[in-house]
Design an enzyme around this catalytic site. Structure first.
Site, PDB file in Angstrom:
ATOM      1  N   ASP A  71     -10.465   2.997   4.363  1.00 38.81           N
ATOM      2  CA  ASP A  71     -11.328   1.704   4.475  1.00 38.81           C
ATOM      3  C   ASP A  71     -13.444   1.214   4.347  1.00 38.81           C
ATOM      4  O   ASP A  71     -13.389   0.291   4.057  1.00 38.81           O
ATOM      5  CB  ASP A  71     -10.589   0.783   5.433  1.00 38.81           C
ATOM      6  CG  ASP A  71     -10.040  -0.080   5.381  1.00 38.81           C
ATOM      7  OD1 ASP A  71     -10.241  -0.357   3.517  1.00 38.81           O
ATOM      8  OD2 ASP A  71      -9.891  -1.447   6.304  1.00 38.81           O
TER       9      ASP A  71
ATOM     10  N   GLN B 240      -5.071  -1.540   9.364  1.00 45.46           N
ATOM     11  CA  GLN B 240      -4.543  -2.992   8.733  1.00 45.46           C
ATOM     12  C   GLN B 240      -5.636  -3.311   9.920  1.00 45.46           C
ATOM     13  O   GLN B 240      -4.836  -3.944  11.659  1.00 45.46           O
ATOM     14  CB  GLN B 240      -3.184  -2.929   8.782  1.00 45.46           C
ATOM     15  CG  GLN B 240      -2.467  -4.505   8.018  1.00 45.46           C
ATOM     16  CD  GLN B 240      -3.349  -4.535   6.270  1.00 45.46           C
ATOM     17  OE1 GLN B 240      -3.507  -3.648   6.136  1.00 45.46           O
ATOM     18  NE2 GLN B 240      -4.405  -5.460   6.163  1.00 45.46           N
TER      19      GLN B 240
ATOM     20  N   LYS C  52       0.874  -1.196  -0.207  1.00 45.78           N
ATOM     21  CA  LYS C  52       0.161  -0.004   0.017  1.00 45.78           C
ATOM     22  C   LYS C  52       0.861   0.994   0.228  1.00 45.78           C
ATOM     23  O   LYS C  52       0.740   2.518  -1.123  1.00 45.78           O
ATOM     24  CB  LYS C  52      -0.868  -0.386   1.239  1.00 45.78           C
ATOM     25  CG  LYS C  52      -2.195  -1.207   1.518  1.00 45.78           C
ATOM     26  CD  LYS C  52      -3.092  -0.941   2.474  1.00 45.78           C
ATOM     27  CE  LYS C  52      -3.781  -2.523   2.293  1.00 45.78           C
ATOM     28  NZ  LYS C  52      -4.736  -2.772   3.483  1.00 45.78           N
TER      29      LYS C  52
END
Ligand code: NDP
Length: 302
Positions: free
Chosen positions: A122, A99, A55
């Site tokens: 997200d 994450q 990422k």
């Protein structure tokens, strides 16, 4: 029957990334802003470490300001929440991703709820989920966004098609079902308590599978001519017995690709299908969040 056409997510993701690069250039050149993405990794899960590195690298490659915070597994809830609050207040950061999964002892729901919804790239914040289900604009989880891009590219108008979503996670199954519904599909959501899952899957014109069970979906679960998106990513032993003995693994999806390819019209492979779309759509979300924060309509992503 002719074998299914393989949907090349890798090539499609390159196109999405090219759009992101154009949008980043537009933000820099026309408005003097560099979109910023912060990724937070807690602990040392090897798979998460690889995702986070990818990422960061891809955000940098797209010309974005990219920051990665690596915290030890014993990080306290209070310290993690402090970092999230700092990132919320940091004007150079437009997207925040923590994450998942978090190490045991940390409350993921509380961490997600602490993220400024305007920076929730997200799409996991309850406000983002609520906006999606109410049909309002907002940030949507990256993997379902990538799946919809592929479906619309391959099938055009999805109206009236029967879509079956196997899996009901907040990250994938539920938002995907909402997007399919918004695209006028008739949507069935299946999960681990679904009775006669093969029969439920067999009605699908569009079958999306995100369960985390290696090669679970077999050829006789799939309607001839269906479009199958395989979101699963499972590590299994190498086919070569010597390599398997040495601990070598390979990546497979939730769909028995070889068998289902003989029945479906179109199918995504693993790897090279949905996976590459996810990071490309994350970068896109960060750019969209940046533009939205400044009230900018980006020509590059229109
Ligand atoms: P979760 O574990 O959060 O959810 C799995 C879902 O699958 C649950 O709803 C569960 O049902 C359902 N399920 C599990 N076993 C079965 C079964 N035997 N039959 C029917 N349903 C079942 O996983 P995620 O949604 O986060 O991820 C799913 C898969 O997708 C994983 O392999 C993950 O690695 C992959 N993934 C890949 C991404 C990519 O970029 N390609 C991104 C995100 C995920 P229940 O709710 O009843 O427990």
């Amino acid at each position: 029957m002719t074998p299914a056409a393989v949907i090349d997510g890798k090539a499609f993701a390159e196109g999405v990334r090219a759009g992101v690069v154009r949008a980043v250039t537009e933000l820099k050149d026309d408005y003097g802003i560099t979109p910023g993405l912060a990724v937070v990794l807690v602990g040392d899960d090897p798979a998460s470490a690889v995702y986070v590195r990818n990422k960061g690298e891809q955000a940098n490659a797209a010309g974005m300001h990219s920051v990665t915070h690596r915290l030890p597994a014993h990080t306290s809830q209070a310290d993690l929440l402090d970092l999230v609050r700092q990132l919320n207040a940091d004007a150079s950061i437009h997207g925040i991703l923590v994450q998942m999964p978090l190490p045991k002892g940390l409350d993921a729901d509380a961490v997600i709820a602490a993220i400024d919804p305007a920076k929730d790239v997200d799409g996991l914040h309850p406000l983002s989920a609520g906006r999606l289900s109410a049909g309002l604009p907002g940030l949507v989880p990256c993997t379902p966004v990538g799946c919809m891009m592929l479906l619309k590219d391959r099938l055009g108008d999805l109206s009236g098609m029967h879509a079956v979503m196997v899996g009901r996670s907040n990250l994938m199954g539920k938002p995907m079902a909402q997007l399919l519904l918004a695209a006028n599909c008739t949507v069935t959501i299946a999960h681990s308590r679904t009775r006669d899952l093969p029969a439920v899957c067999r009605v699908a014109d569009i079958l999306v599978v995100a369960v985390g069970q290696a090669e679970m979906v077999k050829a006789d679960w799939v309607k001839p001519g269906a479009t199958v998106l395989d979101v699963g990513m499972n590590r299994v032993s190498s086919r070569d017995p010597d390599k398997a003995a040495a601990g070598k693994t390979r990546l497979v999806g939730d769909v028995d690709f070889a068998a289902v390819s003989a029945v479906a019209a179109q199918i995504t492979p693993v790897p090279g299908g949905i996976g590459p779309m996810t990071i490309a759509c994350l970068l896109r979300n960060a750019v969209l969040a940046c533009a939205e924060a400044r009230g900018i309509r980006l020509a590059a992503l229109a």
